[in-house]
Design a protein around this motif. Structure first.
Motif, PDB file in Angstrom:
ATOM      1  N   ARG A  92      44.040  40.150  41.695  1.00  0.00           N
ATOM      2  CA  ARG A  92      44.622  41.085  40.738  1.00  0.00           C
ATOM      3  C   ARG A  92      44.183  40.652  39.339  1.00  0.00           C
ATOM      4  O   ARG A  92      44.323  39.485  38.977  1.00  0.00           O
ATOM      5  N   THR A  99      43.685  47.583  36.479  1.00  0.00           N
ATOM      6  CA  THR A  99      43.990  47.440  37.902  1.00  0.00           C
ATOM      7  C   THR A  99      42.798  46.966  38.718  1.00  0.00           C
ATOM      8  O   THR A  99      42.956  46.504  39.845  1.00  0.00           O
ATOM      9  N   GLN A 100      41.581  47.076  38.159  1.00  0.00           N
ATOM     10  CA  GLN A 100      40.374  46.698  38.883  1.00  0.00           C
ATOM     11  C   GLN A 100      39.423  45.939  37.970  1.00  0.00           C
ATOM     12  O   GLN A 100      39.321  46.226  36.773  1.00  0.00           O
ATOM     13  N   ARG A 102      35.730  45.468  37.007  1.00  0.00           N
ATOM     14  CA  ARG A 102      34.488  46.237  37.116  1.00  0.00           C
ATOM     15  C   ARG A 102      33.304  45.324  36.793  1.00  0.00           C
ATOM     16  O   ARG A 102      33.201  44.788  35.686  1.00  0.00           O
ATOM     17  N   SER A 145      29.561  53.458  41.415  1.00  0.00           N
ATOM     18  CA  SER A 145      30.535  52.375  41.498  1.00  0.00           C
ATOM     19  C   SER A 145      31.064  52.306  42.914  1.00  0.00           C
ATOM     20  O   SER A 145      31.378  53.340  43.522  1.00  0.00           O
ATOM     21  N   ASN A 147      33.922  50.628  45.353  1.00  0.00           N
ATOM     22  CA  ASN A 147      35.171  49.898  45.497  1.00  0.00           C
ATOM     23  C   ASN A 147      35.161  49.221  46.854  1.00  0.00           C
ATOM     24  O   ASN A 147      35.129  49.885  47.895  1.00  0.00           O
ATOM     25  N   ARG A 149      36.332  47.775  50.101  1.00  0.00           N
ATOM     26  CA  ARG A 149      37.533  48.037  50.905  1.00  0.00           C
ATOM     27  C   ARG A 149      37.560  47.148  52.144  1.00  0.00           C
ATOM     28  O   ARG A 149      36.537  46.634  52.575  1.00  0.00           O
ATOM     29  N   SER A 157      40.169  46.828  47.550  1.00  0.00           N
ATOM     30  CA  SER A 157      40.381  45.617  46.763  1.00  0.00           C
ATOM     31  C   SER A 157      40.370  46.005  45.286  1.00  0.00           C
ATOM     32  O   SER A 157      40.142  47.156  44.924  1.00  0.00           O
ATOM     33  N   ARG A 158      40.615  45.020  44.452  1.00  0.00           N
ATOM     34  CA  ARG A 158      40.602  45.286  43.005  1.00  0.00           C
ATOM     35  C   ARG A 158      39.232  44.963  42.414  1.00  0.00           C
ATOM     36  O   ARG A 158      39.113  44.712  41.230  1.00  0.00           O
ATOM     37  N   LEU A 159      38.215  44.999  43.281  1.00  0.00           N
ATOM     38  CA  LEU A 159      36.845  44.715  42.861  1.00  0.00           C
ATOM     39  C   LEU A 159      35.983  45.967  42.944  1.00  0.00           C
ATOM     40  O   LEU A 159      35.910  46.613  43.991  1.00  0.00           O
ATOM     41  N   VAL A 160      35.331  46.307  41.834  1.00  0.00           N
ATOM     42  CA  VAL A 160      34.415  47.446  41.792  1.00  0.00           C
ATOM     43  C   VAL A 160      33.044  46.940  41.350  1.00  0.00           C
ATOM     44  O   VAL A 160      32.905  46.327  40.285  1.00  0.00           O
ATOM     45  N   LYS A 214      40.200  49.426  30.862  1.00  0.00           N
ATOM     46  CA  LYS A 214      39.958  49.621  32.295  1.00  0.00           C
ATOM     47  C   LYS A 214      38.656  50.360  32.576  1.00  0.00           C
ATOM     48  O   LYS A 214      38.134  50.312  33.694  1.00  0.00           O
TER      49      LYS A 214
END
Length: 340
Positions: A92, A99-100, A102, A145, A147, A149, A157-160, A214
């Motif tokens: 997080r 929230t992510q 990037r 992008s 994300n 999953r 996940s919170r990774l992009v 963000k």
């Protein structure tokens, strides 16, 4: 719309000449590719030595190509893979407004950017997949992008991971400095198609005039091909270092991924567990650091999935370790931009 004088990375230069490596410090042969590059220089030095040293002959014993212990400590176990997956899945951002995390991947054409995205997603899917666009024939590219999953696809996940057009190599045109910085600043909308003739501007469809935290890029990961480090055009080092200077001015931290390590070291090709015992990979990381203008402490080697059909635990551990490395620097960005 007035065309901007682009800072283009399609630099037309001749390939760099191979470095002359004295025979006394020649790194051990671990790859036919590296041998082909350094052998002519060694032969020239040996010939010169024979002419100037008639009375004294010196012999040097070559160092072993592999070390007994790892120069970076990694646990190659299923338990370590599970632990790293949990770390990434539960990540997080430390900033409440975001929230992510990037992450922008930047590198020359065919350096392995999109393959890295696919490989990381494969680890979480539990099988080898290829969702990202992999290729080098495009003269334009859409900002995408991804994300990451989990296997079920329910909890992202919170990774992009963000991918754009590869840097030019002299034959193909790369993105301009202006366009790259526009992406990092958060002005460029998702799905924007880059074109050398149409730089990003306030007139671009979907252009974000006042991006929030963000929307911005929180860490940049440069991607370089280990098998091409010694043959990249001379101008590429200047390109990297100009990029790094401007990106640093934005307060964005940078790391690097050294891909295709299996192509320069046969033992690592057989089993990734040899990566941190390989002298040739350690040496190549130093050369990549010189190319990028950064310390090797920011650089991590990775092996992407390409022709494989099944996952390998050791490959997964190396990929996940790279993701964890990236997230640590994304967190530094959040710490720097969190109101006190």
């Amino acid at each position: 719309m007035q065309k901007q004088s682009g800072f283009s990375f399609g630099v037309s230069v001749t390939p760099a000449k191979p470095l002359a490596v004295p025979a006394s410090i020649r790194p051990p042969a671990c790859s036919s590719t590296v041998d082909a590059i350094v052998a002519p220089s060694i032969a020239a030095n040996a010939s010169s030595t024979e002419k100037s040293e008639d009375k004294h002959l010196f012999t040097f014993s070559a160092a072993q190509p592999y070390m007994e212990s790892q120069w970076r400590k990694v646990e190659w176990t299923e338990e370590q893979k599970t632990s790293l997956m949990k770390t990434v899945s539960s990540y997080r951002p430390t900033c409440e407004d975001v929230t992510q995390a990037r992450i922008l991947l930047l590198g020359p054409l065919s350096s392995g950017k999109s393959s890295f995205i696919s490989s990381v997603q494969s680890v979480f899917n539990g099988r080898v997949t290829n969702r990202a666009m992999v290729g080098s024939s495009s003269t334009s590219f859409t900002k995408k992008s991804f994300n990451i999953r989990d296997k079920k696809g329910e909890d992202p996940s919170r990774l992009v991971l963000c991918d754009i057009m590869g840097l030019g190599d002299g034959e193909k045109i790369g993105p301009t400095l202006h366009d790259i910085l526009s992406v990092i600043k958060g002005h460029v909308p998702e799905g924007h198609k880059f074109s050398p003739d149409q730089p990003v501007s306030s007139e671009t469809v979907g252009y974000m005039k006042r991006p929030s935290l963000k929307d911005k890029i929180h860490c940049v990961a440069f991607v370089v091909d280990a098998s091409k480090v010694l043959t990249y055009p001379k101008g590429l080092s200047t390109t990297f270092q100009q990029l790094r200077e401007h990106i640093s001015d934005l307060g964005v931290h940078q790391v690097a991924l050294l891909t295709h390590i299996d192509q320069i070291c046969p033992e690592t090709a057989k089993d990734v567990i040899a990566v941190y015992k390989s002298r040739i990979i350690r040496d190549m990381m130093g050369k990549a650091g010189a190319l990028l203008g950064m310390s090797t402490s920011y650089i991590v080697p990775v092996k992407n999935y390409s022709s494989e059909l099944d996952l390998d635990v050791n490959t997964d551990v190396l990929l996940l370790s790279a993701v964890e490395h990236i997230l640590q620097y994304a967190d530094l960005y959040f710490q720097d931009n969190t109101p006190q």
